[in-house]
Design a protein around this motif. Structure first.
Motif, PDB file in Angstrom:
ATOM      1  N   CYS A 192     -10.754 -35.560   5.040  1.00  0.00           N
ATOM      2  CA  CYS A 192      -9.398 -34.804   5.138  1.00  0.00           C
ATOM      3  C   CYS A 192      -9.434 -34.545   6.724  1.00  0.00           C
ATOM      4  O   CYS A 192     -10.239 -34.242   7.420  1.00  0.00           O
ATOM      5  CB  CYS A 192      -9.582 -33.424   4.444  1.00  0.00           C
ATOM      6  SG  CYS A 192      -8.356 -32.306   4.622  1.00  0.00           S
ATOM      7  N   SER A 210      -5.963 -33.095   9.475  1.00  0.00           N
ATOM      8  CA  SER A 210      -4.464 -32.414   9.385  1.00  0.00           C
ATOM      9  C   SER A 210      -3.820 -33.565  10.052  1.00  0.00           C
ATOM     10  O   SER A 210      -2.423 -33.495  10.245  1.00  0.00           O
ATOM     11  CB  SER A 210      -4.459 -31.320  10.233  1.00  0.00           C
ATOM     12  OG  SER A 210      -4.940 -31.452  11.551  1.00  0.00           O
ATOM     13  N   THR A 224      -4.383 -34.413   3.910  1.00  0.00           N
ATOM     14  CA  THR A 224      -4.288 -33.508   5.173  1.00  0.00           C
ATOM     15  C   THR A 224      -4.315 -32.124   4.889  1.00  0.00           C
ATOM     16  O   THR A 224      -4.136 -31.393   5.745  1.00  0.00           O
ATOM     17  CB  THR A 224      -2.927 -34.049   5.384  1.00  0.00           C
ATOM     18  OG1 THR A 224      -1.797 -33.669   4.448  1.00  0.00           O
ATOM     19  CG2 THR A 224      -2.633 -35.409   5.956  1.00  0.00           C
ATOM     20  N   ASP A 225      -4.573 -31.606   3.870  1.00  0.00           N
ATOM     21  CA  ASP A 225      -4.676 -30.042   3.334  1.00  0.00           C
ATOM     22  C   ASP A 225      -6.052 -30.066   2.584  1.00  0.00           C
ATOM     23  O   ASP A 225      -6.492 -30.576   1.827  1.00  0.00           O
ATOM     24  CB  ASP A 225      -3.645 -29.850   2.420  1.00  0.00           C
ATOM     25  CG  ASP A 225      -3.812 -28.341   2.004  1.00  0.00           C
ATOM     26  OD1 ASP A 225      -4.671 -27.509   2.397  1.00  0.00           O
ATOM     27  OD2 ASP A 225      -3.023 -28.023   1.292  1.00  0.00           O
ATOM     28  N   SER A 237      -7.583 -27.528   1.555  1.00  0.00           N
ATOM     29  CA  SER A 237      -7.455 -26.864  -0.023  1.00  0.00           C
ATOM     30  C   SER A 237      -7.293 -27.756  -1.082  1.00  0.00           C
ATOM     31  O   SER A 237      -7.774 -27.566  -2.114  1.00  0.00           O
ATOM     32  CB  SER A 237      -6.180 -25.735   0.240  1.00  0.00           C
ATOM     33  OG  SER A 237      -6.803 -24.947   1.179  1.00  0.00           O
ATOM     34  N   LYS A 257      -1.839 -25.491  11.523  1.00  0.00           N
ATOM     35  CA  LYS A 257      -0.774 -26.251  10.214  1.00  0.00           C
ATOM     36  C   LYS A 257      -1.348 -25.616   9.135  1.00  0.00           C
ATOM     37  O   LYS A 257      -0.630 -25.837   8.163  1.00  0.00           O
ATOM     38  CB  LYS A 257      -0.718 -27.847  10.477  1.00  0.00           C
ATOM     39  CG  LYS A 257      -0.154 -28.355  11.644  1.00  0.00           C
ATOM     40  CD  LYS A 257      -0.345 -29.659  11.911  1.00  0.00           C
ATOM     41  CE  LYS A 257       0.264 -30.497  12.860  1.00  0.00           C
ATOM     42  NZ  LYS A 257       0.353 -31.915  12.882  1.00  0.00           N
ATOM     43  N   ARG A 258      -2.485 -25.432   8.878  1.00  0.00           N
ATOM     44  CA  ARG A 258      -3.290 -25.128   7.383  1.00  0.00           C
ATOM     45  C   ARG A 258      -3.119 -24.013   7.034  1.00  0.00           C
ATOM     46  O   ARG A 258      -3.683 -22.978   7.852  1.00  0.00           O
ATOM     47  CB  ARG A 258      -4.809 -25.868   7.542  1.00  0.00           C
ATOM     48  CG  ARG A 258      -5.231 -25.894   6.363  1.00  0.00           C
ATOM     49  CD  ARG A 258      -6.614 -26.347   6.456  1.00  0.00           C
ATOM     50  NE  ARG A 258      -7.669 -25.680   6.865  1.00  0.00           N
ATOM     51  CZ  ARG A 258      -8.205 -24.461   6.261  1.00  0.00           C
ATOM     52  NH1 ARG A 258      -7.900 -24.427   4.857  1.00  0.00           N
ATOM     53  NH2 ARG A 258      -8.886 -23.640   6.950  1.00  0.00           N
ATOM     54  N   LYS A 259      -2.966 -23.608   6.093  1.00  0.00           N
ATOM     55  CA  LYS A 259      -2.897 -22.175   5.452  1.00  0.00           C
ATOM     56  C   LYS A 259      -4.006 -22.096   4.470  1.00  0.00           C
ATOM     57  O   LYS A 259      -4.217 -23.146   3.605  1.00  0.00           O
ATOM     58  CB  LYS A 259      -1.836 -21.819   4.559  1.00  0.00           C
ATOM     59  CG  LYS A 259      -0.658 -21.650   5.567  1.00  0.00           C
ATOM     60  CD  LYS A 259       0.862 -21.330   4.803  1.00  0.00           C
ATOM     61  CE  LYS A 259       1.946 -21.338   5.828  1.00  0.00           C
ATOM     62  NZ  LYS A 259       3.156 -20.859   5.061  1.00  0.00           N
TER      63      LYS A 259
END
Length: 385
Positions: free
Chosen positions: A36, A38, A53-54, A56, A372-374
């Protein structure tokens, strides 16, 4: 479980190195099943693997049993918490978090003994430091009086600091040499000698590079038993030095240039001082070179093997992640002491340092891109530095 399915998040220098190690079959019974990052361009080299890319999505994909976190420092906490809450085994690169309060949040998330939670303190596999630890903790040197560690061979160039937007900023990395290079040495220091009870730090920020964080540090430690320590590090000196000198009642130990030299007193220093009738004599000594292997151990590979074996077979971790709070607290203490201009008692207040770090981030002249990631649960970037 016969084989561990591992996912790696963060395909920078260390992440790619770990990918190569596993893909080359160097870690028995460990299979890299997902990666993974981003940046989608970094995923193209791993077309045969599940890619995300995420993070989660990777954590909840069912493709992995464990995750290795090799992302920029602040997200070690957020990703680690999310992965632990999801029931995964976790191996986190150093430092485990940027500051003590985040360490406490991350460690608190490790609630199940069935989950293996480790840190990438690869220098604990070094037989030289293992030998020093054995000699110190086994009492061979007697009561420790003084520790000097000059570790200035962490030289880095301006190009290195320019290689990543997160590097060498309060908001992106959370510090400089103490948070990036020296977590290893600070971990070894406390692993061998224990934590000091007082710290006085002297940091120079951007002395050798166009950065806002510390690249030159001298720290003074006091231990509960009366021993003192001096820790000197820099990323601005070449060729640099790596010399650890330990003085005890029984003599002096020096680790340098792949040798362990021990000048051993035939009589302990205090006893000789009390009993001799001469004002200028010294204890007779033996000059000994302590045998040590020709290599510096398996390093990162050793930690990966140990992580895998502990999950599949049980056993003992070389570097439990919970112990990672100690090197972070030492780094935080040195920086905070330098900023406040005074000696600090250890342990320090986690909220006090977190508040100080927020001020440094707020006053930073370096603009960082919005993450970018939440991430769920305690993982908003602005709350977890």
């Amino acid at each position: 479980m016969k084989k561990l399915r591992l996912g790696i998040v963060g395909l920078g220098n260390m992440g790619r190195a770990h990918c190569s190690t596993i893909l080359e079959g160097k870690v028995p019974r460990c299979e890299l099943t997902a990666v993974c990052d981003s940046n989608p361009e970094k995923l193209t080299s791993y077309a045969d693997l599940k890619s995300f890319t995420d993070v989660s999505a990777m954590i909840t994909s069912g493709e992995i049993d464990a995750i290795l976190i090799a992302t920029p420092h602040y997200s070690h906490t957020t990703i680690g918490i999310e992965a632990l809450n999801a029931g995964l085994h976790v191996l986190v690169e150093k430092p485990i978090s940027v500051h003590k309060a985040d360490c406490e949040r991350l460690i608190k998330a490790h609630r199940s003994r069935k989950q293996v939670f480790a840190a990438m303190f690869n220098q604990r596999t070094d037989p030289f430091y293992q030998k020093v630890r054995h000699l110190v903790q086994g009492g061979e040197l007697g009561k420790i009086r003084r520790i000097n560690w000059i570790i200035t061979d962490w030289f880095r160039t301006e190009a290195y600091y320019a290689s990543g937007g997160w590097r060498a900023t309060w908001g992106g990395e959370g510090g400089g040499v103490l948070l990036n290079q020296c977590p290893h040495n600070l971990d070894l220091y406390q692993w061998i000698f224990g934590m000091p009870v007082k710290v006085r730090g002297f940091c120079q920020f951007g002395r050798y590079h166009k950065i806002e964080v510390e690249d030159d540090v001298t720290a003074y430690f006091e231990h509960e038993n009366g021993a003192t320590g001096v820790f000197i590090t820099s990323t601005g000196e070449a060729p640099g030095t790596n010399r650890l000198e330990v003085v005890g009642e029984q003599g002096r130990l020096v680790v340098e240039n792949n040798r362990i030299l021990y000048t051993r007193n035939e009589v302990q220093t205090s006893e000789f001082s009390r009993t001799t009738t001469s004002g200028f004599s010294r204890p007779p000594v033996w000059d000994v070179e302590i045998p040590a292997p020709s290599t510096r151990g398996e390093q990162h590979l050793g930690i990966l093997k140990n992580f895998t074996e502990t999950i599949l077979d049980g056993g003992k971790l070389i570097a439990p992640a919970a112990e990672g709070i100690h090197s972070v607290e030492l780094a935080n203490s040195i920086i905070l002491s330098s900023l406040q201009g005074k000696t600090l008692d250890v342990p320090i207040s986690a909220p006090v340092y977190e508040k100080e770090l927020r001020k440094l981030i707020a006053s930073s002249t370096v603009k960082k891109p919005t993450p970018k990631r939440k991430v769920r649960d305690l993982s908003d970037f602005s709350k977890s530095f």
